[in-house]
Motif scaffolding. Structure first.
Motif, PDB file in Angstrom:
ATOM      1  N   GLU A  61       0.828  -1.199   0.000  1.00 47.47           N
ATOM      2  CA  GLU A  61       0.000   0.000   0.000  1.00 47.47           C
ATOM      3  C   GLU A  61       0.867   1.255   0.000  1.00 47.47           C
ATOM      4  O   GLU A  61       0.430   2.337  -0.388  1.00 47.47           O
ATOM      5  N   SER A  62       2.070   1.071   0.481  1.00 45.13           N
ATOM      6  CA  SER A  62       2.967   2.231   0.587  1.00 45.13           C
ATOM      7  C   SER A  62       4.140   2.063  -0.361  1.00 45.13           C
ATOM      8  O   SER A  62       4.594   0.932  -0.596  1.00 45.13           O
ATOM      9  N   ASP A  63       4.648   3.202  -0.878  1.00 42.74           N
ATOM     10  CA  ASP A  63       5.818   3.131  -1.759  1.00 42.74           C
ATOM     11  C   ASP A  63       7.104   2.976  -0.974  1.00 42.74           C
ATOM     12  O   ASP A  63       8.147   2.642  -1.516  1.00 42.74           O
ATOM     13  N   GLU A  64       6.999   3.229   0.343  1.00 39.33           N
ATOM     14  CA  GLU A  64       8.223   3.191   1.141  1.00 39.33           C
ATOM     15  C   GLU A  64       8.579   1.760   1.551  1.00 39.33           C
ATOM     16  O   GLU A  64       9.742   1.490   1.862  1.00 39.33           O
ATOM     17  N   PHE A  65       7.628   0.914   1.578  1.00 39.95           N
ATOM     18  CA  PHE A  65       7.880  -0.459   2.017  1.00 39.95           C
ATOM     19  C   PHE A  65       7.296  -1.449   1.004  1.00 39.95           C
ATOM     20  O   PHE A  65       6.420  -1.082   0.214  1.00 39.95           O
ATOM     21  N   LYS A  66       7.796  -2.655   1.072  1.00 35.83           N
ATOM     22  CA  LYS A  66       7.180  -3.703   0.253  1.00 35.83           C
ATOM     23  C   LYS A  66       6.709  -4.851   1.156  1.00 35.83           C
ATOM     24  O   LYS A  66       7.128  -4.946   2.317  1.00 35.83           O
ATOM     25  N   SER A  67       5.813  -5.669   0.611  1.00 29.95           N
ATOM     26  CA  SER A  67       5.196  -6.752   1.404  1.00 29.95           C
ATOM     27  C   SER A  67       5.440  -8.097   0.756  1.00 29.95           C
ATOM     28  O   SER A  67       5.594  -8.205  -0.468  1.00 29.95           O
ATOM     29  N   ALA A  68       5.453  -9.097   1.621  1.00 28.37           N
ATOM     30  CA  ALA A  68       5.629 -10.476   1.138  1.00 28.37           C
ATOM     31  C   ALA A  68       4.528 -11.358   1.726  1.00 28.37           C
ATOM     32  O   ALA A  68       4.036 -11.098   2.824  1.00 28.37           O
ATOM     33  N   VAL A  69       4.192 -12.353   0.971  1.00 32.62           N
ATOM     34  CA  VAL A  69       3.162 -13.309   1.431  1.00 32.62           C
ATOM     35  C   VAL A  69       3.886 -14.483   2.073  1.00 32.62           C
ATOM     36  O   VAL A  69       4.855 -15.017   1.516  1.00 32.62           O
ATOM     37  N   ILE A  70       3.397 -14.851   3.241  1.00 31.42           N
ATOM     38  CA  ILE A  70       4.021 -15.961   3.982  1.00 31.42           C
ATOM     39  C   ILE A  70       3.057 -17.139   4.031  1.00 31.42           C
ATOM     40  O   ILE A  70       1.864 -16.986   4.345  1.00 31.42           O
ATOM     41  N   ARG A  71       3.600 -18.278   3.770  1.00 29.01           N
ATOM     42  CA  ARG A  71       2.821 -19.517   3.978  1.00 29.01           C
ATOM     43  C   ARG A  71       3.184 -20.027   5.363  1.00 29.01           C
ATOM     44  O   ARG A  71       4.348 -20.374   5.615  1.00 29.01           O
ATOM     45  N   PRO A  72       2.227 -20.085   6.330  1.00 25.91           N
ATOM     46  CA  PRO A  72       2.575 -20.487   7.692  1.00 25.91           C
ATOM     47  C   PRO A  72       3.145 -21.899   7.751  1.00 25.91           C
ATOM     48  O   PRO A  72       2.775 -22.765   6.962  1.00 25.91           O
TER      49      PRO A  72
END
Lengths: 164, 277
Positions: free
Chosen positions: B246-257
């Motif tokens: 949602e932010s340009d300052e950070f990126k996100s990753a999807v985790i498989r538990p």
């Protein structure tokens, strides 16, 4: 033609029954004489001529297949067929007691006749010995007599035999 | 004369047949008589053969019927045995898997200096499948609020959730997949920090990764040192994908538990000492 075929089929069925199946109904070595009881029925219903002819051929078949004195069964069955046939229309064969009394008497006569024939024609061969089989045989014949008379009556009505 | 013969037909026939019979009795089985007997025997033999066949076929039929009945009874009996053994096999597998899980629990390492309370998951609501579960241990077993709960995955513990409500003999555990759950985390091997948040689904999202982050798909994610609930170094899951941030300052990753949330059976609550509490 139908009557001749009927008599022939009765003859064959009698042979098959007496020599193939009856032995499985023996009790302590005593098996019923189905041919004798059937002969009594036929003689009472059809008269002396049919009775003695049926008796002759059944008796001859027994002598051929068996190892008894050759001709003994033919002689006895012929005699039984004739004299029982003379009782036709004089003896009420539909009554249970009549069936059983006549069968028992004829069975005793048959045993006595066999003993007599052996005495005369084959005294050195195997004859009759008095044992429980000779005593129980007439009783067994008497027991099955109502069944044979019932079956014979049903068969006779189906083939439309005419009673004399 | 004719009438006399007709009426005496049976008598004359009887005399005739008697003569034949006496002739047979006196002749014995010699010469022509023996030959006639043999001939008549061959004529009458088919009748005997027929009677023997009738008896044999009757015996065979009764044997067949008897065999069919026996086979039917045996079939029913074997079917019952099969059902019984199928049930036993299922039970065996269930006990085997439970045995494996419990063995793993027994080998749980004690390097966190915490008391481990094993518990069973007793309640799980389908509409809150990835949000919470109830375990069969409560205040009487030393459980209190915010106790971390882990599950055993391939010989090592993995994050499950934390205790949110405590009762006498049971507790409610908020799962890490709950949208309200947020756990500080570290990605190995580069030790990059982030925040793992639940999505009310089978996947987690690791947020606040720097744009220049060297996190790759397949990297393992563990609890970080900043977590106030979980001890550090407990496996959360693996990076399976990258999600749009949602932010340009950070990126996100999807985790498989790491925990299989489709099959929760035995769990372990890490109860601290009185000082840790």
């Amino acid at each position: 033609m139908n009557v001749i075929l009927a008599y022939f089929s009765v003859f064959i069925c009698g042979i098959v029954l007496q020599f193939g199946i009856v032995r499985y109904f023996s009790l302590y070595g005593v098996a019923p004489d189905v041919l004798l009881v059937s002969l009594i029925f036929i003689s009472l219903v059809k008269g002396p001529l049919t009775g003695q002819l049926m008796g002759f051929f059944w008796g001859l078949a027994w002598d051929v297949i068996g190892i008894d004195l050759f001709g003994s069964h033919a002689f006895l069955y012929t005699t039984i067929g004739y004299f029982t046939g003379l009782l036709s229309h004089k003896w009420n064969e539909s009554k249970l007691s009549s069936q059983m009394i006549l069968t028992f008497t004829v069975s005793l006569f048959f045993l006595a006749g066999r003993h007599f024939l052996y005495k005369i024609f084959a005294p050195s061969e195997f004859g009759l010995h008095l044992n429980y089989i000779l005593i129980l045989q007439p009783v067994y014949n008497t027991v099955i007599a109502p069944l044979v008379f019932l079956a014979g009556g049903i068969f006779a009505s189906r083939v439309r035999f005419e009673q004399k | 004369m004719e009438d006399f013969l007709t009426r005496r037909r049976s008598s004359f026939t009887f005399l005739f047949l008697t003569a034949i019979n006496i002739a047979l009795l006196t002749a014995h089985l010699t010469g022509y008589v023996g030959t006639i007997k043999d001939l008549l025997y061959y004529v009458l033999f088919p009748a005997q053969d027929v009677s023997a066949r009738i008896v044999r076929s009757g015996q065979k039929f009764s044997q067949n019927v008897s065999e069919v009945i026996n086979v039917h009874q045996e079939n029913a009996k074997l079917k019952k045995m099969l059902e019984k053994y199928a049930y036993l096999e299922t039970e065996y597998r269930r006990f085997f898997e439970e045995n494996e899980r419990l063995r793993n629990l027994v080998n749980f390492p004690k390097y966190w200096e915490r008391k481990q309370v094993a518990a069973n998951v007793i309640t799980r609501e389908p509409q809150s499948w990835f949000q919470w579960v109830i375990i069969d241990k409560g205040a009487d077993d030393g459980i209190y609020l915010d106790v971390p709960v882990v599950a055993w995955v391939r010989n090592s513990p993995a994050v499950l959730g934390r205790v949110a409500e405590v009762y006498q003999n049971s507790s409610k555990v908020v799962l890490i997949t709950n949208a309200l759950s947020a756990t500080p985390a570290q990605v190995k091997p580069h030790n990059e920090d982030g925040l793992v948040q639940g999505q009310n689904s089978q996947y987690l999202v690791l947020d606040y990764l720097l744009p220049e982050s060297r996190v790759l798909v397949g990297n393992e994610v563990y609890t970080g040192t900043l977590s106030s609930v979980f001890p550090p170094g407990v496996l959360i899951g693996k990076i399976s994908d990258f999600a749009p941030s949602e932010s340009d300052e950070f990126k996100s990753a999807v985790i498989r538990p790491a925990v299989n949330f489709s099959s929760l059976r035995e769990v372990v609550a890490l109860v601290g000492t009185r000082q840790q509490r």
